[in-house]
Design a protein around this motif. Structure first.
Motif, short mmCIF file in Angstrom:
data_model
loop_
_atom_site.label_atom_id
_atom_site.label_comp_id
_atom_site.label_asym_id
_atom_site.label_seq_id
_atom_site.Cartn_x
_atom_site.Cartn_y
_atom_site.Cartn_z
N VAL A 56 0.78 -1.14 0.25
CA VAL A 56 -0.02 0.13 0.19
C VAL A 56 0.89 1.23 -0.07
CG1 VAL A 56 -1.73 1.45 1.18
CG2 VAL A 56 -2.02 -1.33 0.75
N PRO A 57 1.93 1.41 0.88
CA PRO A 57 2.76 2.53 0.77
C PRO A 57 3.41 2.53 -0.57
CG PRO A 57 2.90 1.67 3.00
CD PRO A 57 2.09 0.62 2.34
N ALA A 58 3.78 1.49 -1.26
CA ALA A 58 4.44 1.52 -2.35
C ALA A 58 3.70 1.94 -3.30
CB ALA A 58 5.15 0.21 -2.75
N ALA A 59 2.34 1.75 -3.39
CA ALA A 59 1.50 2.18 -4.38
C ALA A 59 1.39 3.66 -4.20
CB ALA A 59 0.03 1.56 -4.23
N GLY A 60 1.30 4.08 -2.76
CA GLY A 60 1.19 5.57 -2.85
C GLY A 60 2.26 6.14 -3.40
N GLY A 61 3.63 5.79 -3.18
CA GLY A 61 4.54 6.30 -3.62
C GLY A 61 4.71 6.39 -5.14
N VAL A 62 4.29 5.53 -5.70
CA VAL A 62 4.23 5.54 -7.14
C VAL A 62 3.24 6.57 -7.68
CG1 VAL A 62 3.45 4.30 -9.32
CG2 VAL A 62 4.68 2.88 -7.77
N MET A 63 2.06 6.71 -6.85
CA MET A 63 1.01 7.78 -7.11
C MET A 63 1.86 9.21 -6.85
SD MET A 63 -2.93 8.33 -5.66
CE MET A 63 -3.35 6.72 -6.40
N MET A 64 2.57 9.07 -5.83
CA MET A 64 2.95 10.55 -5.63
C MET A 64 4.04 10.82 -6.48
SD MET A 64 1.95 12.26 -3.06
CE MET A 64 3.23 13.29 -2.94
N GLY A 65 4.95 9.86 -7.09
CA GLY A 65 5.98 10.27 -8.18
C GLY A 65 5.07 10.66 -9.48
N GLY A 66 3.97 10.03 -9.71
CA GLY A 66 3.40 10.28 -10.90
C GLY A 66 2.82 11.83 -10.88
#
Length: 600
Positions: free
Chosen positions: A90-100
């Protein structure tokens, strides 16, 4: 049927042309002229900031419950364990979203977002509401997906952004705008913590940069309205209760002051670690989504040991303050520091405000046990629960700043004056140590890394706008560099002008000449004028501010200096005297002082 005359009953009423603009101009003039209307505007700002803070808290709590499978009302950091190992993603998915999001913003809005501290220090309180909404949404994504950060940056940003928009709408003066931005930021944070005094002093110490009588009523009005709005809308902050609070003996005050010193060292270490992580991530050459995604995955893996490393730590703080000291406290402290550094350094958005409170509580508990182990025969008997509360305030002061802000937060969270007194002492030691050895809080340290030199929100923007170009005069007298004293005497009779600027054939600066020296009896008319020229290598640039100009005068030991377009061509564009620089500096400094309430 007879025709009705123009303007008769039944016809739509038409306002005279230009009435609305004149009415709006009148309203703005009234707001600018009457302090009570500025207070009313601050109250409206606080109400809006409180509503925004409530919405942010509700949405992120819903995200925690949805993404991590929590029960209704359960705090993420208070969970005993992750319900599934797969939740590390879940935090990894949030990180990808924040990077985008970061990549999109780099194209859409490439400029840096101005926060309330920078706005008040450098821009007279001018902030973008759109940027503020974007940052608030970014903090919600980061916190909602479990990054080890709080929403405090979003609370402060949205409150300041709303205030700045209102201030611009009513064309407030610079000082009123700065006060209103401080009030808005204070209201957002105070509403989130249900702590009006903490919020108000957050505005004074961190956003406005000083306490003043003109600022007091607007800030307090905004903060109270923000807190009342949040309470009305159902935002609830649990008080920090400590069962069986032990008595604090006078002999324990010195160890608690030393805890403030330890907190300063830990705070500086945390800020340095964040910078190191940011440097490593920035030099990794990985795409932005992958950087934050990997950091989020690392945070998720740390949460396998304990979910207390996730989010801001609200639930974990209440659990840790009254619990026993075990080896797990050391591990959680280390993991939380690492998780927060990874979150901030990789590109997640959020604040370390509450994270530093949680880390300070863990540090304080360990400190109490450490003192007992190192000095068993002294009989200090520091209670871990008391040390946790004192450490909580002290470390937060080291990272965030604002000794009174954190002291009032402890008072409003615990309701205990004795604990608050201990926090005040430890916070003072922490603040002094950090300022003397490091010089920055977390917010101003990050501005320093971007090239800014501000150390607080005190208004220095006027200093930057008061440039050499704005102060110089262009009616200076010039004379050829290759001329003689005879030519100088012929061109400028004694008493006609005091100073002449030498220039070459291309208009480049070549030195300053006092006309009186050209009339000295011992000098022959054929003497080259360059022999009496001064300060040939001392020059000012138009973009220099008043402070830089004053330093240049001091370094050159000159009363006047030329202004050139650039150091390479040395093309003369103006002349400036030291006395004029100092006079303008004193005038603007006095205006700033009066604006802070030093005079009515």
């Amino acid at each position: 049927m007879a025709e009705q005359p123009e303007g008769a009953a039944g016809e739509p009423h038409v306002l005279p042309a230009g009435l609305l603009p004149r009415l709006w101009t009148f309203v703005r003039a009234q707001v600018r002229a009457h302090e009570v209307l500025v207070v009313a505007l601050a109250a409206l700002t606080g109400t809006c900031a409180g509503a925004a803070a409530t919405a942010m808290g509700v949405v992120t709590q819903f995200m925690h419950e949805l993404l991590f499978g929590l029960a209704s009302g359960e705090r993420l950091s208070a969970s005993p364990a992750l319900h599934s190992p797969w939740l590390v993603l879940v935090p990894a998915a949030g990180g990808v979203m924040m990077g985008g999001i970061a990549l999109a913003l780099k194209r859409w809005r490439p400029h840096a977002i101005v926060d309330p501290i920078e706005a008040n220090a450098l821009h007279g309180g001018q902030m973008s509401l759109t940027d503020s909404i974007i940052l608030a949404l970014q903090t919600m994504v980061s916190n909602g997906f479990g990054a080890s950060l709080g929403l405090e940056a979003g609370y402060s940003q949205i409150g300041g952004g709303i205030a700045s928009r209102f201030g611009a709408t009513f064309a407030l003066r610079r000082n009123d705008m700065r006060i209103l931005v401080g009030a808005g930021a204070a209201a957002g944070l105070g509403a989130a913590f249900d702590a009006p005094l903490m919020g108000a002093f957050y505005g004074f110490e961190l956003i406005i940069g000083t306490y003043s009588i003109p600022a007091a009523i607007p800030v307090l009005a905004a903060t109270l309205c923000g807190v009342v709005t949040a309470r009305t809308l159902g935002l609830h902050a649990e008080p920090l209760t400590i069962a069986h609070l032990p008595e604090v003996d006078a002999s324990q005050f010195v160890p608690f002051l030393l805890l403030g010193l330890v907190a300063a060292v830990v705070a500086i270490g945390i800020m340095r670690l964040v910078t190191a992580v940011e440097w490593v991530v920035g030099h990794s050459r990985l795409p932005a989504p992958l950087r934050t995604g990997l950091a989020g995955l690392a945070v998720g893996c740390l949460a396998l040991y304990s979910p207390q490393v996730l989010s801001d730590g609200h639930g974990a703080l209440h659990a840790q303050v009254g619990s026993a000291v075990t080896l797990s406290v050391v591990v959680i402290l280390a993991f939380k520091v690492l998780a927060s550094a990874l979150s901030v350094g990789s590109g997640f958005r959020g604040g370390l405000f509450f994270a530093s409170l949680f880390l300070g509580a863990l540090m304080g508990k360990l400190y109490a046990v450490g003192v007992e182990l190192l000095f068993p025969g002294i009989g200090l008997g520091l209670a871990p629960s008391v040390a946790a509360v004192v450490g909580m305030g002290a470390l937060a002061v080291g990272v965030i700043g604002g000794p009174l802000t954190m002291s009032f937060l402890v008072l409003e969270m615990t309701g205990d004056l004795t604990l608050t007194g201990l926090v005040v002492g430890a916070a003072a030691v922490t603040s002094l140590t950090v300022r003397e050895t490091f010089g920055y809080s977390f917010s101003t340290w990050r501005l320093h890394l971007r090239g800014e030199t501000i150390r607080s929100a005190q208004d220095v923007g006027w200093m930057r706008s008061l440039t050499v170009a704005a102060m110089m005069r262009t009616d200076m007298r010039i004379f050829p560099r290759d001329g003689t004293l005879g030519g100088l005497r012929q061109a400028f009779p004694l008493g006609s002008v005091r100073l002449v600027v030498l220039v070459d054939d291309a208009g480049g600066y070549a030195g300053l000449v006092r006309v009186s020296e050209g009339y000295a009896d011992h000098r022959e008319p054929g003497t080259p004028v360059q022999e009496i020229a001064r300060h040939a290598d001392a020059m000012l640039l138009p973009a220099m501010n008043v402070k830089e100009a004053a330093r240049a005068f001091e370094a050159a030991g000159a009363e006047e200096l030329p202004v050139v377009s650039d150091y390479e061509s040395r093309r003369l564009v103006g002349l400036l005297s030291e006395s004029h620089v100092l006079r303008r500096y004193a005038e603007r400094l006095d205006m700033a002082r009066r604006g802070l309430g030093a005079e009515d």
